[in-house]
Design a protein around this motif. Structure first.
Motif, PDB file in Angstrom:
ATOM      1  N   TYR A 155      34.578  43.534  47.391  1.00 56.24           N
ATOM      2  CA  TYR A 155      36.041  43.168  47.562  1.00 56.24           C
ATOM      3  C   TYR A 155      36.626  44.240  48.035  1.00 56.24           C
ATOM      4  O   TYR A 155      36.108  45.486  48.105  1.00 56.24           O
ATOM      5  CB  TYR A 155      36.781  43.108  46.019  1.00 56.24           C
ATOM      6  N   ARG A 188      40.850  36.005  38.517  1.00 54.99           N
ATOM      7  CA  ARG A 188      41.338  36.414  37.545  1.00 54.99           C
ATOM      8  C   ARG A 188      40.735  35.875  36.111  1.00 54.99           C
ATOM      9  O   ARG A 188      40.500  36.980  35.347  1.00 54.99           O
ATOM     10  CB  ARG A 188      43.044  36.027  37.487  1.00 54.99           C
ATOM     11  N   TYR A 218      34.200  47.536  45.039  1.00 55.76           N
ATOM     12  CA  TYR A 218      35.544  47.652  45.521  1.00 55.76           C
ATOM     13  C   TYR A 218      35.561  48.588  46.613  1.00 55.76           C
ATOM     14  O   TYR A 218      35.606  49.920  46.413  1.00 55.76           O
ATOM     15  CB  TYR A 218      36.596  47.750  44.389  1.00 55.76           C
ATOM     16  N   GLU A 243      37.562  52.009  46.379  1.00 53.81           N
ATOM     17  CA  GLU A 243      37.118  53.081  45.345  1.00 53.81           C
ATOM     18  C   GLU A 243      35.957  53.838  45.920  1.00 53.81           C
ATOM     19  O   GLU A 243      35.391  54.677  44.888  1.00 53.81           O
ATOM     20  CB  GLU A 243      37.051  52.284  44.092  1.00 53.81           C
ATOM     21  N   SER A 274      39.623  45.272  47.309  1.00 45.22           N
ATOM     22  CA  SER A 274      40.244  46.190  45.864  1.00 45.22           C
ATOM     23  C   SER A 274      39.948  45.168  44.815  1.00 45.22           C
ATOM     24  O   SER A 274      39.717  43.997  44.870  1.00 45.22           O
ATOM     25  CB  SER A 274      41.686  46.494  46.310  1.00 45.22           C
ATOM     26  N   ARG A 275      40.306  45.635  43.694  1.00 41.58           N
ATOM     27  CA  ARG A 275      40.297  44.734  42.505  1.00 41.58           C
ATOM     28  C   ARG A 275      41.347  43.544  42.367  1.00 41.58           C
ATOM     29  O   ARG A 275      41.169  42.606  41.858  1.00 41.58           O
ATOM     30  CB  ARG A 275      40.572  45.849  41.135  1.00 41.58           C
ATOM     31  N   THR A 276      42.309  43.861  43.217  1.00 38.43           N
ATOM     32  CA  THR A 276      43.496  43.038  43.140  1.00 38.43           C
ATOM     33  C   THR A 276      43.030  41.573  43.805  1.00 38.43           C
ATOM     34  O   THR A 276      43.624  40.629  43.664  1.00 38.43           O
ATOM     35  CB  THR A 276      44.718  43.263  44.098  1.00 38.43           C
ATOM     36  N   THR A 277      41.816  41.500  44.518  1.00 38.36           N
ATOM     37  CA  THR A 277      41.424  40.349  45.161  1.00 38.36           C
ATOM     38  C   THR A 277      40.477  39.549  44.272  1.00 38.36           C
ATOM     39  O   THR A 277      40.001  38.361  44.610  1.00 38.36           O
ATOM     40  CB  THR A 277      40.685  40.663  46.521  1.00 38.36           C
ATOM     41  N   GLU A 278      40.162  40.241  43.133  1.00 34.45           N
ATOM     42  CA  GLU A 278      38.988  39.692  42.186  1.00 34.45           C
ATOM     43  C   GLU A 278      39.616  38.135  41.488  1.00 34.45           C
ATOM     44  O   GLU A 278      40.916  38.311  41.265  1.00 34.45           O
ATOM     45  CB  GLU A 278      38.829  40.535  41.234  1.00 34.45           C
ATOM     46  N   ARG A 321      29.872  44.471  41.306  1.00 35.28           N
ATOM     47  CA  ARG A 321      31.161  44.365  42.004  1.00 35.28           C
ATOM     48  C   ARG A 321      31.482  45.423  42.617  1.00 35.28           C
ATOM     49  O   ARG A 321      31.751  46.616  41.927  1.00 35.28           O
ATOM     50  CB  ARG A 321      32.216  43.723  40.981  1.00 35.28           C
ATOM     51  N   THR A 323      41.516  36.146  47.549  1.00 40.10           N
ATOM     52  CA  THR A 323      41.471  35.609  46.383  1.00 40.10           C
ATOM     53  C   THR A 323      40.838  33.985  46.330  1.00 40.10           C
ATOM     54  O   THR A 323      41.592  33.251  47.151  1.00 40.10           O
ATOM     55  CB  THR A 323      42.563  35.710  45.336  1.00 40.10           C
TER      56      THR A 323
END
Length: 278
Positions: A102, A110, A128, A131, A104-108, A126, A70
């Motif tokens: 990325y 905020r 992921y 996904e 996953s989305r959790t790394t994007e 973007r 992140t």
């Protein structure tokens, strides 16, 4: 795990890989060239740039960023770099697009509100990796990207599946390149394992492949660099960021020379003079 170098090698081997991730790739995707560029005043280093062929007139330039940690100012940096490079080379390109990859989305990042127009438009893509789907259903080069995100427990089985699939789907020269990429990913993913243990895991021999030689050389260079930094810090105290950067950029043979020369240094000025001579 050194994913930046892995993805750099992936794009070097197959520049069209980036466009396999996009819903609307350019019609001349096969002709694009992968490169890294520098933009001065201020200086930016852009690692992933996909340049359209020069013999077909002005085209679209694609910027790629692989982000596995992140960074809360990632979009500020990427858009500043991209816009500045596009400005400096406006006569060469008709448009620019950016692809952010990325795990996953959790790394994007905020806080994306200031960039909502770009992120919700057609100019920024973007991706992921978690996904994209199961490795078994993906094109093999895309599957290699996803392999970097697979948990250690599932990674050996996934790697062996890709190795077997490689021999069936691609040419012999491409097969060698893909096998080296798979072994690169696995060696970095399982850094605590010895070479023989990784070989046994994959059912192949690494010691004669280019990737093993490169990893061995990288390890030697990193060890020499850390030794030189420790010795200099012990003798002269904490080094400036500029000096550390100069030392970090030295190739292995010069680092080895420095490890011997520093024994004769009496002050930081001696180090500075030695670096300037090289």
């Amino acid at each position: 795990m050194r994913r930046d170098s892995i993805f750099y090698k992936l794009f070097q081997q197959s520049p069209t890989l980036l466009f396999e991730l996009l819903a609307t790739p350019p019609s001349n995707a096969d002709a694009y060239r992968f490169d890294s560029v520098a933009v001065k005043e201020p200086r930016f280093e852009i690692d992933g740039v996909f340049l359209p062929p020069e013999n077909q007139g002005a085209g679209v330039v694609y910027f790629c960023e692989v982000q596995f940690q992140t960074d809360e100012q990632l979009y500020e940096r990427v858009f500043a770099e991209s816009s500045l490079y596009f400005y400096r080379n406006r006569n060469r390109f008709t448009d620019w697009q950016a692809v952010i990859i990325y795990p996953s989305r959790t790394t994007e990042q905020r806080d994306i509100h200031p960039h909502r127009s770009l992120l919700n438009g057609e100019q920024v893509h973007r991706i992921y990796l978690d996904e994209l789907g199961d490795i078994r259903s993906l094109p093999i080069w895309v599957a290699l990207m996803v392999l970097t995100t697979v948990e250690e427990e599932q990674a050996p089985e996934a790697a062996k599946y890709l190795l077997s699939r490689t021999t069936q789907e691609v040419t012999e020269s491409a097969s060698r390149a893909i096998m080296e990429m798979i072994t690169t990913i696995m060696v970095y993913k399982f850094e605590r394992l010895s070479r023989m243990e990784v070989e046994s895991m994959l059912g192949i021999t690494l010691k004669e492949t280019r990737v093993y030689r490169e990893i061995k050389e990288e390890g030697r260079e990193e060890a020499t660099l850390q030794l030189v930094i420790r010795q200099l810090t012990k003798r002269f105290g904490e080094l400036s960021e500029e000096m550390r950067s100069s030392i970090t950029g030295l190739p292995l043979p010069v680092l080895e020379d420095l490890s011997e020369a520093l024994l004769d240094f009496t002050c930081v000025a001696d180090l500075q003079a030695w670096l300037e001579q090289r």
